[in-house]
Enzyme design. Structure first.
Site, mmCIF file in Angstrom:
data_model
loop_
_atom_site.group_PDB
_atom_site.id
_atom_site.type_symbol
_atom_site.label_atom_id
_atom_site.label_comp_id
_atom_site.label_asym_id
_atom_site.label_seq_id
_atom_site.Cartn_x
_atom_site.Cartn_y
_atom_site.Cartn_z
ATOM 1 N N GLY A 198 71.770 19.364 30.997
ATOM 2 C CA GLY A 198 70.572 20.203 31.036
ATOM 3 C C GLY A 198 70.898 21.618 30.593
ATOM 4 O O GLY A 198 71.996 21.905 30.122
ATOM 5 N N CYS A 199 69.905 22.516 30.729
ATOM 6 C CA CYS A 199 70.076 23.899 30.272
ATOM 7 C C CYS A 199 70.816 24.700 31.328
ATOM 8 O O CYS A 199 70.226 25.531 32.008
ATOM 9 C CB CYS A 199 68.722 24.537 29.986
ATOM 10 S SG CYS A 199 67.895 23.836 28.556
ATOM 11 N N VAL A 200 72.088 24.448 31.493
ATOM 12 C CA VAL A 200 72.858 25.193 32.498
ATOM 13 C C VAL A 200 74.000 25.947 31.835
ATOM 14 O O VAL A 200 74.327 25.677 30.716
ATOM 15 C CB VAL A 200 73.419 24.277 33.604
ATOM 16 C CG1 VAL A 200 72.302 23.688 34.415
ATOM 17 C CG2 VAL A 200 74.303 23.188 33.022
ATOM 18 N N GLY A 246 67.396 24.185 34.844
ATOM 19 C CA GLY A 246 68.678 24.849 34.600
ATOM 20 C C GLY A 246 68.736 26.211 35.272
ATOM 21 O O GLY A 246 69.799 26.670 35.698
ATOM 22 N N TYR A 277 62.760 18.115 26.034
ATOM 23 C CA TYR A 277 63.621 18.131 24.852
ATOM 24 C C TYR A 277 63.050 17.285 23.706
ATOM 25 O O TYR A 277 63.434 17.476 22.553
ATOM 26 C CB TYR A 277 65.037 17.642 25.184
ATOM 27 C CG TYR A 277 65.826 18.509 26.149
ATOM 28 C CD1 TYR A 277 65.479 19.833 26.396
ATOM 29 C CD2 TYR A 277 66.948 18.001 26.812
ATOM 30 C CE1 TYR A 277 66.206 20.616 27.280
ATOM 31 C CE2 TYR A 277 67.690 18.780 27.689
ATOM 32 C CZ TYR A 277 67.313 20.085 27.926
ATOM 33 O OH TYR A 277 68.050 20.853 28.799
#
Lengths: 105, 535
Positions: free
Chosen positions: A103-105, B275, B312
Site C-alpha cells: 500500500g501507500c506506506v 497508508g 489503484y
C-alpha cells in the site's frame, strides 16, 4: 523467484529481497539476512526490534505502524535507522522475515 | 548513451536495452545537487534479474514479466496482445475511454508540442524513448495495421511496424515510464492524450494478459478487496491503530481526540488513504482534531475497503477500479451518510469523485467531495482559532496532478496557506501547470529491483529541481522548510527522494500534508504539532 544464497543456505526471496515464505523464519534467518542490510552484528537492541516485529506480525498478519514500533521498543526513528540502515520497513522487517509492507506506506 | 532510439528498435530481437542513461546525460540540477559526478550511481540490474525477467527496454524493470520459455509461448502472448488491442477499440469492451483513445490515434499532427511538457522526457536529457509521442506512435501504427487492417496503404500513410514478442515486452515496460500526469494532454492543441494511451496499454496488459506490477495489483487492489486495505490492515487492525493514534494525538495536542467509527446518518464519511494511518499518523490525527473542533458530525467506516480510499485500478485496470469504487459507495450507503469526503490522496479523490461517476448509479451515487474544499470552508468560516505565527517558516505547495490539473481543485488549498503560512511561496510553474512529483500512477510504491533509482533520477527530477529552486534562498539547515503535499503517494515520493539526496539532514527540507499545518496553527492546540522530526 530469485534465490538468495548465504553461508551455504538458500532462501527464496521476492524482487526486493524479502523472504518469500515468512513462516520459515528463525533467528538464523535474521543473521543471514543481516549481511544484505549493512548490519554487521546483531546486538540486544537489534533483537528487541526484530522480536517485536515478529510477534506483532504473528498476531496481526502485517507490520506494525512505525510509530508503534518506536513507542513499544523505546527507540526513536533515527536510532532504528542506526540499527538498520535501510530503515524499519525495508531493513528491520526484512531481518524479521516479514513480507514487504504494501500500500501507500 | 543511446538517445536516438528509432521506432523500429522496439521490435529488435536481442536482449540489449534500447537506452542506457548516465548521470551526466540527465537534465542538470541546481545547487546543491549541480555536480553530476557527485550524484548517486544507479544500481545496475543483476545478471540473475536480466536472465529471468524482460528487461530489454532501458536500465530498469518495473513490471517483472517472466521471460517466455518457448517461441510458442511468445506467439500466444502476442496473440493475446492483439486480441486486447482490438478490444480497446470496441465500444462494448471499452465504453469508458473509447472516444478519447480514437481521437488520440487519429488526430495527432506530430507537432511535438507535448514533448516539451513532459517532465520525464526533459529530465532524461530528451531521450527519444521517453518522448510522449514515441509510445503513442507505436500504438498508432499497430492500430492502423492490426485494428483498422489498413494494409499497404496504411503502412504508406501512417508508417509500418513489425509486431513480435520483443516489441510487446518492451511496450509493457514502456507503459510504466509515464506518470499519467497528462501535462502533455493539457498542452496539446488538438486534445490528443498520450497519458491516456499509456493508461490504455496498462489496461490491456492487466485485463487481457494478467500483467501488472505486483505493488498495485496483487498487493494493491486484490489485497484491498480481500482484507479491506492495500496495506493489509483488516478492520480489527485499523481500529487498533486508530485508537493508538487517538491516544498519541491527545497527548500531543492536549485536546481529547476520539475517532468515531460507523456512525449511522453522519454528515461526513471520511475515507483516508490507509497508508496515512500506518506511515503518517499525524495526518488522520489532524483530520480528527479539525473536524471535531469544527463541530462536524463525521465518522470512519470499518466496512471492507470503507477505511481505505485507494483505488489503484485507476492506473491500470477498469474492472478492478469499478469493484473498489462500488465498495466505497457501499460503505457510505450502509451508514446512510450524507456524503463521502476523501482525505489527502490525489488519485483517490479523482477516482471516486470524478471517474466513478460513470460507475455509480441510483443510491450508490452518494455525494462525494474532496477534503480540500471542506477544509477551505472550515478555515475560512473562522470556526477554528488560528495563529499564523506558529507556521512562520518557508512553506511551498506541491500540486498532486489528480487533484489539481485533473480535477481543477486549485485555489482552496492556496487560500488556506495564504491565511495560515506567512512565508508561503509558490513553485514555478504551479497550479494546473504543475509538475508531477515523479511518484504518480503508482511509481512511489513500486520498488522492485532498481526501479527507485529510475524514479529518483528521471521521473522525480523535475520536481526536485522545483523544490531546490523555491528554497534556494533558505537552504541553510538552521531554517526548517516544509513541502506541503496533500497526497499520500506524493508524500511517499518526497520522503524517499529527500532521503535519497539527504536533503533533510543537510538542508532541513521536510514535507507533510495540509491538515498538519492547520492544526499546527490552532491556538487551542499545544504548540509544536509539527515537531520537525524526520518521519
Amino acid at each position: 523467484m530469485p534465490i538468495f544464497e548465504v553461508n551455504g543456505r538458500q532462501y527464496e526471496v521476492d524482487e526486493d529481497g524479502f523472504l518469500q515464505d515468512p513462516s520459515i523464519w528463525n533467528e538464523e534467518v535474521a543473521k543471514d539476512f543481516a549481511t544484505t542490510e549493512g548490519v554487521t552484528e546483531l546486538t540486544d537492541k537489534h533483537w528487541k526490534v526484530i522480536h517485536y516485529l515478529r510477534n506483532y506480525y504473528l498476531q496481526f498478519g502485517i507490520a506494525p505502524m512505525i510509530r508503534k514500533l518506536c513507542k513499544e521498543t523505546g527507540f526513536k526513528l533515527n536510532e532504528i535507522y542506526e540499527l538498520f540502515p535501510s530503515g524499519p520497513a525495508k531493513g528491520a522487517c526484512k531481518l524479521a522475515g516479514l513480507p514487504k509492507p504494501t500500500g501507500c506506506v | 548513451m543511446s538517445k536516438n532510439v528509432k521506432l523500429s528498435d522496439m521490435a529488435r530481437p536481442d536482449d540489449e536495452p534500447l537506452l542506457h542513461l548516465e548521470n551526466r546525460d540527465l537534465m542538470p540540477l541546481p545547487p546543491p545537487l549541480d555536480d553530476p559526478a557527485k550524484d548517486h550511481d544507479w544500481t545496475p540490474l543483476s545478471p540473475q534479474v536480466r536472465q529471468q525477467f524482460e528487461c530489454r527496454l532501458d536500465d530498469t524493470c518495473a513490471v517483472s514479466v517472466p521471460k517466455p520459455k518457448s517461441r510458442e509461448e511468445e506467439r500466444q502472448l502476442v496473440e493475446k496482445f492483439l486480441a486486447g488491442l482490438d478490444k480497446l477499440f470496441i465500444k462494448e469492451d471499452n465504453w469508458s475511454f473509447l472516444q478519447p483513445l480514437v481521437l488520440s490515434m487519429e488526430h495527432c499532427a506530430r507537432c511535438q508540442t507535448c514533448s516539451q511538457a513532459c517532465h520525464i522526457y526533459e529530465a532524461s536529457g530528451y531521450s527519444e524513448l521517453y518522448r510522449p509521442t514515441y509510445r503513442s506512435e507505436i500504438v498508432r501504427r499497430l492500430y492502423y495495421k492490426y485494428v483498422k487492417h489498413g494494409g499497404l496503404l496504411a503502412a504508406f500513410q501512417h508508417g509500418d511496424i513489425e509486431l513480435n514478442w520483443p516489441l510487446v515486452a518492451r511496450l509493457i515496460e514502456l507503459s510504466y515510464r509515464c506518470n499519467l500526469c497528462r501535462r502533455c494532454a493539457q498542452t496539446c492543441p488538438l486534445g490528443v492524450d498520450n497519458g491516456l494511451v499509456a493508461h490504455e496499454l496498462r489496461k490491456l496488459f492487466s485485463q487481457e494478459m494478467g500483467i501488472a506490477p505486483k505493488e498495485i495489483h496483487e498487493q494493491g487492489s486484490v489485497l484491498q478487496l480481500k482484507v479491506g486495505s492495500s496495506t493489509g490492515m483488516n478492520a480489527l487492525v485499523v481500529k487498533d491503530n486508530i485508537a493508538f493514534i487517538d491516544e498519541e494525538m491527545t497527548e500531543k495536542t492536549g485536546i481529547k481526540v476520539e475517532t468515531p467509527w460507523d456512525v449511522e446518518g453522519a454528515d461526513v464519511l471520511l475515507i483516508h488513504n490507509a497508508g496515512e494511518i500506518l506511515a503518517w499518523p499525524e495526518n488522520p490525527g489532524a483530520f480528527a482534531i479539525i473536524l471535531t473542533a469544527a463541530g462536524i458530525k463525521w465518522t470512519l467506516s470499518s466496512e471492507l475497503a470503507g477505511y481505505d480510499a485507494i483505488n489503484y485500478g485507476l492506473w491500470y485496470d477498469d474492472a478492478q477500479f469499478a469493484r473498489v469504487a462500488l465498495k466505497h459507495a457501499e460503505a457510505a450507503r450502509k451508514l446512510k451518510v450524507k456524503k463521502i469526503v476523501l482525505g489527502e490522496c490525489g488519485h483517490a479523490n479523482k477516482a471516486l469523485s470524478v471517474v466513478a461517476d460513470r460507475v455509480l448509479v441510483g443510491d450508490h451515487n452518494v455525494p462525494r467531495e474532496s477534503a480540500i474544499t471542506l477544509l477551505h470552508e472550515i478555515v475560512m468560516s473562522g470556526r477554528l482559532k488560528l495563529d499564523p505565527s506558529r507556521n512562520d517558516f518557508p512553506v511551498t505547495l506541491h500540486d498532486p496532478c489528480n487533484l489539481v490539473r485533473l480535477m481543477g481543485v486549485v485555489s482552496p488549498q492556496r487560500e488556506i496557506l495564504h491565511k495560515i503560512c506567512p512565508q508561503f511561496r509558490e513553485m514555478e510553474p504551479h497550479g494546473v501547470d504543475n509538475y508531477c512529483c515523479g511518484g504518480g500512477s503508482g511509481f512511489a510504491i513500486m520498488s522492485g529491483h532498481n526501479f527507485p533509482d529510475w524514479r529518483f533520477h528521471v521521473s522525480g527530477r523535475k520536481k526536485l529541481e522545483q523544490v531546490l529552486k523555491v528554497f534556494a534562498d533558505c537552504l541553510d539547515p538552521s531554517i526548517n522548510k516544509y513541502v506541503c503535499a496533500p497526497c499520500s503517494n506524493c508524500k511517499g515520493q518526497f520522503r524517499d527522494m529527500i532521503a535519497y539526496y539527504d536533503l533533510w539532514n543537510k538542508h532541513r527540507i521536510g514535507y507533510g500534508g495540509l491538515v498538519e499545518l492547520i492544526v499546527n496553527a490552532m491556538e487551542d492546540v499545544k504548540p509544536g504539532f509539527i515537531d520537525w522530526e524526520w518521519h
